[in-house]
Design a protein around this motif. Sequence first.
Motif, PDB file in Angstrom:
ATOM      1  N   VAL A 354       0.864  -1.153   0.016  1.00 28.99           N
ATOM      2  CA  VAL A 354       0.010  -0.045   0.171  1.00 28.99           C
ATOM      3  C   VAL A 354       0.704   1.285   0.065  1.00 28.99           C
ATOM      4  CG1 VAL A 354      -1.945  -0.951   0.885  1.00 28.99           C
ATOM      5  CG2 VAL A 354      -0.124  -0.082   2.530  1.00 28.99           C
ATOM      6  N   GLY A 355       2.316   1.167   0.042  1.00 22.69           N
ATOM      7  CA  GLY A 355       3.131   2.172  -0.022  1.00 22.69           C
ATOM      8  C   GLY A 355       4.648   1.687  -0.254  1.00 22.69           C
ATOM      9  N   ASP A 356       5.551   2.477  -0.479  1.00 24.56           N
ATOM     10  CA  ASP A 356       6.904   2.190  -0.656  1.00 24.56           C
ATOM     11  C   ASP A 356       7.317   1.040   0.303  1.00 24.56           C
ATOM     12  OD1 ASP A 356       6.951   3.580  -2.865  1.00 24.56           O
ATOM     13  OD2 ASP A 356       7.922   5.242  -2.162  1.00 24.56           O
ATOM     14  N   THR A 357       7.061   1.645   1.740  1.00 20.93           N
ATOM     15  CA  THR A 357       7.555   0.636   2.767  1.00 20.93           C
ATOM     16  C   THR A 357       6.269   0.203   3.632  1.00 20.93           C
ATOM     17  OG1 THR A 357       7.691   2.774   4.179  1.00 20.93           O
ATOM     18  CG2 THR A 357       9.689   2.220   2.834  1.00 20.93           C
ATOM     19  N   GLU A 358       5.133   0.032   3.021  1.00 13.69           N
ATOM     20  CA  GLU A 358       3.989  -0.258   4.054  1.00 13.69           C
ATOM     21  C   GLU A 358       3.264  -1.522   3.345  1.00 13.69           C
ATOM     22  OE1 GLU A 358       0.117   1.598   6.299  1.00 13.69           O
ATOM     23  OE2 GLU A 358       1.481   2.951   5.365  1.00 13.69           O
ATOM     24  N   TYR A 359       2.836  -2.338   3.876  1.00 15.24           N
ATOM     25  CA  TYR A 359       2.105  -3.475   3.466  1.00 15.24           C
ATOM     26  C   TYR A 359       0.694  -3.871   4.487  1.00 15.24           C
ATOM     27  CZ  TYR A 359       6.412  -4.050   0.672  1.00 15.24           C
ATOM     28  OH  TYR A 359       7.225  -3.727  -0.087  1.00 15.24           O
ATOM     29  N   GLU A 360      -0.108  -4.407   3.947  1.00 16.52           N
ATOM     30  CA  GLU A 360      -1.291  -4.900   4.739  1.00 16.52           C
ATOM     31  C   GLU A 360      -1.632  -6.200   4.470  1.00 16.52           C
ATOM     32  OE1 GLU A 360      -4.238  -2.195   3.807  1.00 16.52           O
ATOM     33  OE2 GLU A 360      -3.606  -0.675   5.107  1.00 16.52           O
ATOM     34  N   GLY A 361      -2.304  -7.030   5.520  1.00 19.30           N
ATOM     35  CA  GLY A 361      -2.782  -8.491   5.382  1.00 19.30           C
ATOM     36  C   GLY A 361      -3.701  -8.617   6.308  1.00 19.30           C
ATOM     37  N   VAL A 362      -4.539 -10.008   6.426  1.00 17.80           N
ATOM     38  CA  VAL A 362      -5.451 -10.588   7.188  1.00 17.80           C
ATOM     39  C   VAL A 362      -5.001 -11.612   7.961  1.00 17.80           C
ATOM     40  CG1 VAL A 362      -7.934 -11.187   7.448  1.00 17.80           C
ATOM     41  CG2 VAL A 362      -7.290  -9.423   5.973  1.00 17.80           C
ATOM     42  N   ILE A 363      -5.137 -12.024   9.267  1.00 15.10           N
ATOM     43  CA  ILE A 363      -4.957 -13.124   9.848  1.00 15.10           C
ATOM     44  C   ILE A 363      -6.401 -13.659  10.167  1.00 15.10           C
ATOM     45  CG2 ILE A 363      -3.981 -14.214  11.770  1.00 15.10           C
ATOM     46  CD1 ILE A 363      -1.981 -11.849  12.017  1.00 15.10           C
ATOM     47  N   ILE A 364      -6.504 -14.996   9.896  1.00 16.49           N
ATOM     48  CA  ILE A 364      -7.783 -15.629  10.140  1.00 16.49           C
ATOM     49  C   ILE A 364      -7.524 -16.722  11.367  1.00 16.49           C
ATOM     50  CG2 ILE A 364      -9.571 -17.105   9.190  1.00 16.49           C
ATOM     51  CD1 ILE A 364      -8.982 -15.822   6.608  1.00 16.49           C
ATOM     52  N   VAL A 365      -8.563 -16.525  12.407  1.00 10.14           N
ATOM     53  CA  VAL A 365      -8.432 -17.441  13.513  1.00 10.14           C
ATOM     54  C   VAL A 365      -9.981 -18.570  13.157  1.00 10.14           C
ATOM     55  CG1 VAL A 365      -8.382 -17.799  15.866  1.00 10.14           C
ATOM     56  CG2 VAL A 365      -7.026 -15.892  15.012  1.00 10.14           C
ATOM     57  N   PRO A 366      -9.480 -19.712  12.926  1.00 12.30           N
ATOM     58  CA  PRO A 366     -10.539 -20.473  13.164  1.00 12.30           C
ATOM     59  C   PRO A 366     -11.371 -20.878  14.188  1.00 12.30           C
ATOM     60  CG  PRO A 366      -8.725 -21.990  12.788  1.00 12.30           C
ATOM     61  CD  PRO A 366      -8.008 -20.204  12.818  1.00 12.30           C
ATOM     62  N   ASP A 367     -12.550 -21.569  13.956  1.00 13.01           N
ATOM     63  CA  ASP A 367     -13.441 -21.771  15.341  1.00 13.01           C
ATOM     64  C   ASP A 367     -12.708 -22.753  16.148  1.00 13.01           C
ATOM     65  OD1 ASP A 367     -15.174 -19.662  14.818  1.00 13.01           O
ATOM     66  OD2 ASP A 367     -16.670 -21.183  13.845  1.00 13.01           O
ATOM     67  N   ASN A 368     -12.072 -23.784  15.331  1.00 11.53           N
ATOM     68  CA  ASN A 368     -11.422 -24.939  16.278  1.00 11.53           C
ATOM     69  C   ASN A 368     -10.040 -24.727  16.547  1.00 11.53           C
ATOM     70  OD1 ASN A 368     -10.327 -24.951  13.750  1.00 11.53           O
ATOM     71  ND2 ASN A 368     -10.807 -27.089  13.355  1.00 11.53           N
ATOM     72  N   ALA A 369      -9.656 -23.313  16.665  1.00 13.93           N
ATOM     73  CA  ALA A 369      -8.006 -23.171  16.764  1.00 13.93           C
ATOM     74  C   ALA A 369      -7.801 -23.511  18.300  1.00 13.93           C
ATOM     75  CB  ALA A 369      -7.943 -21.675  16.605  1.00 13.93           C
ATOM     76  N   GLY A 370      -8.726 -23.251  19.262  1.00 15.71           N
ATOM     77  CA  GLY A 370      -8.136 -23.635  20.561  1.00 15.71           C
ATOM     78  C   GLY A 370      -7.493 -22.573  21.131  1.00 15.71           C
ATOM     79  N   GLU A 371      -6.487 -23.099  22.125  1.00 12.93           N
ATOM     80  CA  GLU A 371      -5.820 -22.204  22.868  1.00 12.93           C
ATOM     81  C   GLU A 371      -4.194 -22.447  22.074  1.00 12.93           C
ATOM     82  OE1 GLU A 371      -7.658 -21.217  27.102  1.00 12.93           O
ATOM     83  OE2 GLU A 371      -6.030 -22.593  27.161  1.00 12.93           O
ATOM     84  N   LYS A 372      -3.606 -21.284  21.691  1.00 15.16           N
ATOM     85  CA  LYS A 372      -2.407 -21.381  20.922  1.00 15.16           C
ATOM     86  C   LYS A 372      -1.547 -20.202  21.283  1.00 15.16           C
ATOM     87  CE  LYS A 372      -3.416 -24.404  17.171  1.00 15.16           C
ATOM     88  NZ  LYS A 372      -3.467 -24.704  15.651  1.00 15.16           N
TER      89      LYS A 372
END
Length: 977
Positions: A354-372
């Motif tokens: 999104v810029g010369d030195t900047e990036y974006e993204g998404v982290i998805i946590v599923p329902d069955n991830a538990g405790e991590k």
Amino acid sequence: MDMTSQGSETATATMKRRQGNAGYTRAAVKTLFACMLILITINAAVALSITDIQAPSTITEGNLLQLSFTTDTSATYRILQDGIEVSASDSYDEQLGFTTAGLRTYTFEASDANTTINETRIIEILDTALSITLNEPASSDYATTIIPVQLETNIAADVCYTVTDATTHTLTQDSPTSYSGSLTLTDGLHIVEFKCNLNGEIAQEERTIKVDTTPPTMSLGPSGAVDDQVILTATTSEVSTCKYGTSHQQYSDLPGTFPETTSLTHQQELDPGEGSHTYYVACRDVYGNTAASQSTTFTLREKPSARLSIEGGNPHKAGSYDFTLEVSEQLREPPKLTIVYQGGSSQALVLTEVGDTEYEGVIIVPDNAGEKVASFSFSGTDLSGLAGTRIEESELFLIDTIKPNKVETFRAVNGSGGVNLSWYYDGEDDVQFNIYRTSGLGVGYNDFFTTTIGDAYLDTDTTAAVKFYYRIAAEDDAGNIGPLSHEEWASPAAAKHAAQDTGAFLDPVLQVDLDARIDIIEGHILDGERSLEDLRKEESDDKAWLVSTLGLDNDAGQSLKTFKDAKTRLEALRTKSLTLDQFKNQATAIQEVVDAALTKLPFDLEVKNRAEYDEVADQQALDAAVTHALRGKVVAEGEKQAYLEAARALQDEVHITTTATIVSITYADGRTKSYAIVEKRLLSDNPQANLLAIETVPKAVVPNTITFLSAEPTQLEEDIFQYSFDTLVDETLVYATQSDVSLPTMRQSRLVVLPVPGVMTVAVENSMTGGALGFLSFDSSSQNLVVILGLIIVIGLAAYYLSIRDDNPKPLHPEREHTIMHAGPSTMTLAPASMTQTVLVHRKHEPLVGLLLHGHELADETRYLDALHFYRQALARFDEERFSSNRLKESVRQELVLLHAKISLLETMSKAHDSCYLGDTALLARQMRAMRTHAETVGDESTKLVEKSKAQYGYFYNKLNAIKLENERLSEEEQPL
């Protein structure tokens, strides 16, 4: 007349005449004996004799020697030294020098017109050892080649000099006991001997001196190209202090100082920024030699790094979370970002530029991830080709998709001002409770009403006579909401208060603060329990002794009780309606109590130094102690000398073992205190009565920091204390100080045991017989009175024997021929077979023997207090008895010692029982060792006491092992899974 009868009368008359003649004969013999006694007594009264000689058996060089003697009649006098006359009178004084040590024989001679008599005394003149006090050199390290020398001697010496590398240098005598000079030494180590000579006697001190006038050499780094991190390093040829800066300056003007990391290497992390940099370094060794500053130049190339920010805060429940990745500089190609889960699995994240030195993204946590737990990995290469992997201020990514447990127990109760809700929750910690409410059946998640962190709530936002339906659900930190509870309803009689005016519960905002405070207190409780357990299970003998002596386990127990009381007081605040100021005032008062308890909770013990040695009073210490003991008392010079002799003899009877320990204790509040502990054990093979002990504490110890852990003494001066003992057999004196002093300083303490003035028994030499008269002595007038009384008694006896006719003499039965038996046969087997003594007791010792017999009988029956009562009476009477022989006295003394051992055995058995009750293994082990020692003294005698002690020792042994096993089991159960 019958011949038989006549012969009988004649025989009878003859027998009477013979008896009469025998009576006269005995009377004549008695009269002659009386006259002989008169002549002997008169002769003894008028014979020239020496009645008193004042001469010490020993004297130290440098003191005044004073001699004198007296006779019962007028005479001429002489005193001879080794056969040479030194005085023509009855006294002689000589100021002794410091070269007179050895034995001298003095003859005291008296003459009258008829007789010359003399007596001799051998006097030992003790050597005053020549000693040196070295004032200069004051240290062992010098940065100069000229070393000053200054020393003092205790007495004037013939010459003082130094010896260095086989070279002798004579010192200048500034005063009779002061000498000075200087040494010229080269760089390096030198062993210097400082010597003084007095008539062939050599006193010597030795010191190793290091001379260093050469500055240190050094090498610097880094140089050339440096990537990312810069560590400025200076390596020196010797231990030095180094300073640095960015301009060429003198050592003292350089602004930065290296933290010392090793003895020769100094490092400092720098953050100068990209580009070329020059740093200057100068070093100074411990002797003050300074090297000229040197410089190093380097070029820094920084690796690319990244900064990651993620939506929301930890922990994260199921869902998607946006993130932004910002890199420190432009890259050749897009960076790589990977999420790494606990256990090793990982997932590459998709990045959108999104810029010369900047990036974006998404982290998805599923329902069955538990405790991590997850972390992130970054990599990127800048335009110059330098690769970097560092993420600035990165933190762990916590995942929690597990919902809390259902609230099983829930009640809603009508109240006059609203509806009282209460519930019980058995699930994870750190949850809040959501309250859902409707005015009809069927409460769901959409009917959210309010939230609270407690386990009760008063709903005052109600209407009288209207039914309200409720359900409860727990919500964790990640936002996971648990199942709804069962549904409850209530209808209040009247609603008079607003929700915030419940009057029954603490404000929810303050509840959060309260919970945080309770969590901290619970941590202190765990620390207190752990500290107390560690102290009671301490396996090191030194540390276990320290815990017992200072009562550290009691301090830990008291602190633990304070923490628990504080938690109870904080919990009580939950049910109070308090304003913010009221809450803070009460919570602060509780915290002040907790802070005070933290200062008394020991966390770590360290025995820094420890020494055990036998303490013997020298003449100086003995003289000083005697002066304190006699202070304020009017004492004649002869009595003072007799008291000093008695005190000197007592030093051989009482053995003093001293243990000095330097320790440090770290407390829960982070402070470390140093303690010096002195334990002095006084032992006497013979019970000693009516004693006092003078303890001199080193001047470096501040008196108001001393804590006496045994008997409380009387303070005579700022650093001098006095103890008193009615009876001394085995006593232990302990005191501690918080002064930061060294072990050699504490070893300067001196304890001197003395008789109580006016109560002690002092042996005074009788010049006529060589015997001991104690305080009993006679002057010339007393002797004349005795002679006159003796003459009167002898004349009276003579008259008696001349006037009395003993026709029927009876055999004499002197009292000393009788053997008195009390409560048993004449042979008292009070000790075991190896110690059996046969004691023939004179009638006057019958009460003492009776006390001993009763004491032994009660001790054998394990009646401790009764036996102790008879022992004390017997001991007091023993000191008053006058025995006809030393053998008899020693036999009775052995019975006293044996009785004391039995009583001590009973006492240690009782203390061992207390240790079992407390579960104190270290104390129990010490009591068992004491039992074994006392039992060995008593011996293998077949008595109830010995049989019981053997059985008890076996019981204690099994109990000790059982306690240790239980402690180990509990320790294993507390280990984390």
